[in-house]
Motif scaffolding. Structure first.
Motif, short mmCIF file in Angstrom:
data_model
loop_
_atom_site.label_atom_id
_atom_site.label_comp_id
_atom_site.label_asym_id
_atom_site.label_seq_id
_atom_site.Cartn_x
_atom_site.Cartn_y
_atom_site.Cartn_z
N ALA A 14 -4.18 -17.31 19.55
CA ALA A 14 -3.19 -18.38 19.64
C ALA A 14 -3.50 -19.29 20.82
N MET A 15 -2.96 -20.51 20.75
CA MET A 15 -3.00 -21.43 21.89
C MET A 15 -1.68 -21.26 22.63
N ARG A 16 -1.76 -21.17 23.95
CA ARG A 16 -0.55 -21.05 24.76
C ARG A 16 -0.58 -22.13 25.83
N PHE A 17 0.50 -22.89 25.89
CA PHE A 17 0.66 -23.93 26.90
C PHE A 17 1.79 -23.49 27.82
N SER A 18 1.48 -23.28 29.10
CA SER A 18 2.48 -22.87 30.08
C SER A 18 2.82 -24.06 30.96
N PHE A 19 4.09 -24.15 31.36
CA PHE A 19 4.57 -25.28 32.14
C PHE A 19 4.93 -24.83 33.55
N ALA A 20 4.63 -25.68 34.53
CA ALA A 20 4.93 -25.35 35.93
C ALA A 20 6.43 -25.20 36.13
N GLN A 21 7.21 -26.03 35.45
CA GLN A 21 8.67 -25.95 35.47
C GLN A 21 9.15 -25.90 34.03
N PRO A 22 10.19 -25.12 33.72
CA PRO A 22 10.70 -25.07 32.34
C PRO A 22 11.09 -26.47 31.84
N VAL A 23 10.90 -26.68 30.54
CA VAL A 23 11.17 -27.98 29.91
C VAL A 23 12.22 -27.82 28.81
N LYS A 24 12.77 -28.96 28.37
CA LYS A 24 13.79 -28.94 27.32
C LYS A 24 13.19 -28.99 25.91
N GLY A 25 11.98 -29.52 25.80
CA GLY A 25 11.39 -29.64 24.49
C GLY A 25 9.89 -29.84 24.56
N VAL A 26 9.22 -29.49 23.47
CA VAL A 26 7.77 -29.65 23.39
C VAL A 26 7.39 -29.73 21.91
N GLY A 27 6.39 -30.54 21.60
CA GLY A 27 5.94 -30.66 20.22
C GLY A 27 4.68 -31.51 20.14
N GLY A 28 4.12 -31.60 18.96
CA GLY A 28 2.92 -32.38 18.75
C GLY A 28 2.57 -32.47 17.28
N PHE A 29 1.54 -33.22 16.97
CA PHE A 29 1.05 -33.31 15.61
C PHE A 29 0.18 -32.09 15.34
N MET A 30 0.51 -31.35 14.29
CA MET A 30 -0.17 -30.07 14.01
C MET A 30 -0.70 -30.02 12.59
N ASP A 103 -1.68 -34.83 20.65
CA ASP A 103 -0.60 -35.60 21.26
C ASP A 103 0.58 -34.70 21.60
N LEU A 104 0.31 -33.60 22.31
CA LEU A 104 1.37 -32.70 22.74
C LEU A 104 2.31 -33.46 23.66
N GLN A 105 3.61 -33.42 23.34
CA GLN A 105 4.61 -34.14 24.12
C GLN A 105 5.61 -33.14 24.70
N VAL A 106 6.02 -33.40 25.93
CA VAL A 106 6.95 -32.52 26.63
C VAL A 106 8.16 -33.31 27.08
N ALA A 107 9.34 -32.74 26.85
CA ALA A 107 10.59 -33.34 27.32
C ALA A 107 11.02 -32.59 28.57
N ALA A 108 10.62 -33.12 29.71
CA ALA A 108 10.93 -32.48 30.99
C ALA A 108 12.31 -32.93 31.47
N VAL A 109 12.86 -32.20 32.40
CA VAL A 109 14.14 -32.56 33.01
C VAL A 109 13.83 -33.46 34.21
N PRO A 110 14.49 -34.63 34.29
CA PRO A 110 14.23 -35.51 35.43
C PRO A 110 14.60 -34.83 36.75
N GLU A 111 13.84 -35.14 37.79
CA GLU A 111 14.15 -34.63 39.12
C GLU A 111 15.40 -35.34 39.65
N PRO A 112 16.12 -34.73 40.61
CA PRO A 112 17.33 -35.37 41.15
C PRO A 112 17.10 -36.78 41.66
N SER A 113 15.94 -37.06 42.25
CA SER A 113 15.67 -38.41 42.75
C SER A 113 15.61 -39.42 41.61
N THR A 114 15.18 -38.96 40.43
CA THR A 114 15.13 -39.85 39.26
C THR A 114 16.55 -40.22 38.83
#
Length: 124
Positions: A14-30, A103-114
């Motif tokens: 399998a392919m495994r993509f790990s994120f430095a910080q947890p994200v809300k969503g992830v997807g791509g064309f498969m 085109d793997l896309q990630v929906a990250a959570v904005p940082e507080p400064s954002t």
């Protein structure tokens, strides 16, 4: 992509993509090879295209077998992903015979400064 092989313990590669910080969503064309089967001529089991979102503890949060079908397509694929209310996806797994993702896309959570910049923009 994944080449339809099996690991040293007989598990599906399998392919495994790990994120430095947890994200809300992830997807791509498969896409994958739906004609690939596991077993000999008497036991030809098809292997699905499979995706999973894993939490920080490594446990499956959500998983799906996907109905991707692009007959006679060249460089075709369908967009699939997993979205959650909370940013709790620490890793994303894709497996299946000759599975590919683009085109793997990630929906990250904005940082507080954002958030501060967004509020400042709204007040201006």
């Amino acid at each position: 992509g994944v080449d339809g092989a099996f690991g040293p313990n007989g598990d599906v590669v399998a392919m495994r993509f790990s994120f430095a910080q947890p994200v809300k969503g992830v997807g791509g064309f498969m896409n994958y090879d739906p004609t690939f089967t596991f077993g000999g001529p008497d036991l030809a089991l098809p292997l699905p295209l499979y995706i999973a979102a894993l939490g920080t503890d490594g446990l499956v949060l959500e998983d799906y077998e996907l109905p991707v079908n692009t007959p006679n397509g060249f460089n075709d694929g369908l967009f699939y992903g997993i979205g959650r209310d909370a940013a709790d996806i620490a890793a994303f797994v894709i497996s299946g015979p000759f599975a590919v993702v683009d085109d793997l896309q990630v929906a990250a959570v904005p940082e507080p400064s954002t958030y501060a910049l967004m509020v400042a923009g709204l007040l201006a």
